[in-house]
Design an enzyme around this catalytic site. Structure first.
Site, short mmCIF file in Angstrom:
data_model
loop_
_atom_site.label_atom_id
_atom_site.label_comp_id
_atom_site.label_asym_id
_atom_site.label_seq_id
_atom_site.Cartn_x
_atom_site.Cartn_y
_atom_site.Cartn_z
N HIS A 113 1.03 -1.27 -0.05
CA HIS A 113 -0.06 0.07 0.11
C HIS A 113 0.80 1.28 -0.12
CE1 HIS A 113 -3.17 2.64 1.11
NE2 HIS A 113 -3.99 1.88 0.51
N ASP A 154 -7.91 -5.47 0.37
CA ASP A 154 -8.47 -6.13 -0.77
C ASP A 154 -8.04 -7.81 -0.74
OD1 ASP A 154 -9.93 -4.15 -2.31
OD2 ASP A 154 -8.00 -3.54 -3.33
N1 CMC Z 1 4.02 -7.68 -4.85
C1 CMC Z 1 5.66 -7.89 -4.99
N2 CMC Z 1 6.23 -6.73 -4.91
C2 CMC Z 1 5.87 -5.43 -4.62
C3 CMC Z 1 4.18 -5.25 -4.66
C4 CMC Z 1 3.41 -6.46 -4.55
N3 CMC Z 1 2.25 -6.52 -4.48
N4 CMC Z 1 3.93 -4.01 -3.99
C5 CMC Z 1 5.06 -3.42 -3.98
N5 CMC Z 1 6.06 -4.19 -4.25
C6 CMC Z 1 7.39 -3.73 -4.57
C7 CMC Z 1 7.55 -3.09 -5.86
O1 CMC Z 1 8.07 -3.59 -6.69
C8 CMC Z 1 8.96 -1.88 -5.35
O2 CMC Z 1 9.84 -2.88 -5.29
P1 CMC Z 1 11.57 -2.22 -5.44
O3 CMC Z 1 11.71 -0.98 -4.40
O4 CMC Z 1 12.52 -3.24 -5.29
O5 CMC Z 1 11.61 -1.48 -6.76
C9 CMC Z 1 8.46 -1.98 -3.61
O6 CMC Z 1 7.67 -2.64 -3.61
C10 CMC Z 1 7.56 -0.38 -3.63
O7 CMC Z 1 6.61 -0.71 -4.46
P2 CMC Z 1 6.01 0.46 -5.38
O8 CMC Z 1 5.30 -0.11 -6.46
O9 CMC Z 1 7.12 1.64 -5.40
O10 CMC Z 1 4.82 0.99 -4.37
P3 CMC Z 1 3.70 1.98 -4.59
O11 CMC Z 1 3.31 2.79 -3.37
O12 CMC Z 1 3.87 2.82 -5.88
O13 CMC Z 1 2.39 1.11 -5.00
C11 CMC Z 1 0.66 -0.48 -4.75
C12 CMC Z 1 1.61 0.61 -4.04
C13 CMC Z 1 -0.53 -0.73 -4.04
C14 CMC Z 1 0.21 0.03 -6.14
C15 CMC Z 1 1.47 -1.81 -5.04
O14 CMC Z 1 1.97 -2.19 -3.72
C16 CMC Z 1 0.75 -2.74 -5.58
O15 CMC Z 1 0.92 -2.87 -6.78
N6 CMC Z 1 0.05 -3.82 -4.93
C17 CMC Z 1 -0.65 -4.82 -5.42
C18 CMC Z 1 -2.02 -4.25 -5.95
C19 CMC Z 1 -2.88 -3.97 -4.80
O16 CMC Z 1 -3.12 -4.75 -4.03
N7 CMC Z 1 -3.72 -2.84 -4.72
C20 CMC Z 1 -4.62 -2.53 -3.78
C21 CMC Z 1 -4.23 -1.23 -2.98
S1 CMC Z 1 -5.43 -1.17 -1.53
C22 CMC Z 1 -6.99 -0.84 -2.35
C23 CMC Z 1 -6.74 0.61 -2.61
O17 CMC Z 1 -7.31 1.41 -1.71
O18 CMC Z 1 -6.57 1.04 -3.83
#
Ligand code: CMC
Length: 447
Positions: free
Chosen positions: A326, A383
């Site tokens: 998140h 989720d």
């Molecule tokens: N599985 C594997 N690696 C992950 C995941 C995941 N679900 N989420 C983040 N990472 C890794 C990402 O690859 C990155 O690694 P590195 O630092 O080595 O490059 C690090 O963790 C930080 O991730 P980010 O994508 O830069 O973080 P963000 O804040 O931009 O994204 C997120 C947040 C929710 C989009 C992401 O965690 C994700 O894609 N999660 C899966 C989708 C999901 O469950 N979304 C629902 C969010 S809760 C409902 C809502 O309110 O929307």
């Protein structure tokens, strides 16, 4: 270079506190002072609203707005480090345990919990606006049966504006805005349930005034011309809880979309429709559908959780653990904690033994002990378990994000209302241009 001067005294404003503390920024040998503001929970922000003018053109760059506050808001408080979520000061744990979704909707939109009289009037108005115009039934029939219900919902909500043209111009008329708000809360479940009925080419089920909000939705989803829907209070209470947990989440992607669209003075229907589209994406609300699809894939593949965790860690593999991570929560998502307990209870009460729940629990355990997930503060989000409950109560997978929309609606409305009440300027970010410099046009035959 940015530096800070220590705080001495605070100047109170009605919405926030302007600190005597200031930030200093040094550019080209000159020092510029930037005010610091502090919210009611002591979170601090450097006010850069005059930066560009003062510095002769400097802007800040922050892709994904990871460090940018777009507004001051009095609706939801979220502390991602400590897993705290409160609507208008009330903890999510207490509201999910004790309140009804409509009560929470009122709280979020109008700022206070309603007294009995206020609640009665609100619930009465919602109940009396649940019907949608008969002409809209033709729209549903025109969609292909396989249409994704989020596409249908977003279009239908925008279409509502065409039936209420007076809503296009109600900037300052509180009463007219209230009517639109009540219509939206009342009609969204009807539109959602009808999109499902249409996908099966079944006749729609009309709303019933004798039922409460959640019961009515379940009846429109599952009643048939041949049989009534048997209300099960375990299911009603689980749905009520899920809707409350989704009701607002401060400046997330869809809410920011609603505020941005509304900032052009677009009407509320158009703004909410845009929010629904933003929610659809799998990185946001669409994750609840993606989680169940992922769990099914793992189950069909033999249930080897370690293999899928390894895939999620592999940077050359696009697979991510859906329902994990998140932007704001870095220890745990309090909504996920509540849902996990509710999930166990609902499945137990309904006598369901779902292998997907076992996989989800194994996946959570393995990931939480893994250095990759620990070091990146990746925890199950709201989720991760919600889809398992939706599945147990009979909601089809493609409708999961629609359920999220019904829950999030009061939040979108409250944020739109707050933005307009504060007379916020049109949202219009800047950019740093990285394209070609000026060049001469070359005619087609010479290229
Ligand atoms: N599985 C594997 N690696 C992950 C995941 C995941 N679900 N989420 C983040 N990472 C890794 C990402 O690859 C990155 O690694 P590195 O630092 O080595 O490059 C690090 O963790 C930080 O991730 P980010 O994508 O830069 O973080 P963000 O804040 O931009 O994204 C997120 C947040 C929710 C989009 C992401 O965690 C994700 O894609 N999660 C899966 C989708 C999901 O469950 N979304 C629902 C969010 S809760 C409902 C809502 O309110 O929307």
């Amino acid at each position: 270079m940015m530096s800070y001067i220590g705080a001495q005294k605070k100047i109170h404003n009605t919405e926030y506190i302007e600190m005597s503390e200031i930030a200093k920024i040094e550019l080209g040998g000159k020092t510029y002072e930037l005010p610091i503001i502090e919210g009611t929970e002591n979170e601090k922000g450097i006010d850069i609203s005059k930066l560009r003018g003062a510095t002769g053109g400097y802007i800040t760059i922050d892709p994904g707005f990871k460090n940018t506050g777009s507004t001051k808001s009095a609706i939801t408080y979220l502390d991602g480090e400590n897993g705290i979520l409160r609507y208008r000061g009330y903890s999510i744990e207490e509201l999910a345990e004790k309140a009804s979704f409509l009560e929470v909707a009122y709280l979020i939109i109008y700022g206070e919990l309603p007294n009995e009289e206020q609640f009665g009037a609100f619930a009465h108005s919602i109940t009396n606006h649940t019907l949608v115009h008969e002409d809209m039934k033709q729209f549903f029939e025109a969609y292909p049966a396989k249409a994704h219900p989020m596409g249908v919902l977003s279009s239908m909500v925008c279409s509502l504006s065409t039936f209420y043209p007076e809503s296009l111009n109600q900037d300052r008329d509180e009463e007219a805005i209230d009517l639109t708000i009540h219509r939206l809360i009342a009609k969204l479940p009807t539109l959602a349930a009808w999109s499902y009925k249409n996908s099966m080419r079944h006749p729609v089920v009309y709303p019933k005034n004798s039922l409460d909000y959640c019961e009515n939705f379940l009846s429109m989803m599952f009643a048939m011309p041949t049989s009534e829907y048997q209300i099960d209070q375990t299911i009603v209470s689980a749905l009520n809880k899920l809707l409350i947990l989704h009701a607002d989440h401060e400046q997330n992607c869809s809410t920011s979309t609603v505020r941005l669209v509304g900032s052009s003075h677009a009407n509320l229907y158009a703004s909410i429709s845009a929010g629904i589209s933003a929610l659809w994406g799998p990185l946001h609300g669409g994750a609840n559908q993606a989680v169940i699809e992922m769990l099914e894939q793992i189950n069909n593949d033999g249930g080897d959780v370690d293999k899928w965790v390894a895939k999620a860690k592999d940077k050359s593999d696009p697979f991510r653990l859906m329902g994990f991570g998140h932007r704001v929560y870095k220890n745990f998502d309090p909504r996920a904690t509540i849902i996990k307990v509710a999930c166990d209870r609902v499945l137990d009460q309904m006598g369901i033994d779902d292998p997907l729940l076992d996989i989800a629990k194994k996946l959570e355990k393995v990931a939480l002990e893994d250095e990759y997930f620990k070091s990146r503060n990746l925890y199950p989000n709201v989720d991760f378990y919600s889809g398992i409950i939706y599945k147990a109560i009979g909601i089809p997978t493609e409708m999961f994000t629609v359920m999220f929309s019904i829950g999030r609606l009061p939040g979108w409305i409250a944020q739109w209302k707050e933005m307009r009440a504060n007379n916020e300027p049109i949202g219009r970010p800047r950019q740093i241009y990285t394209g070609s410099n000026e060049r001469d046009y070359v005619s087609l035959e010479k290229r």
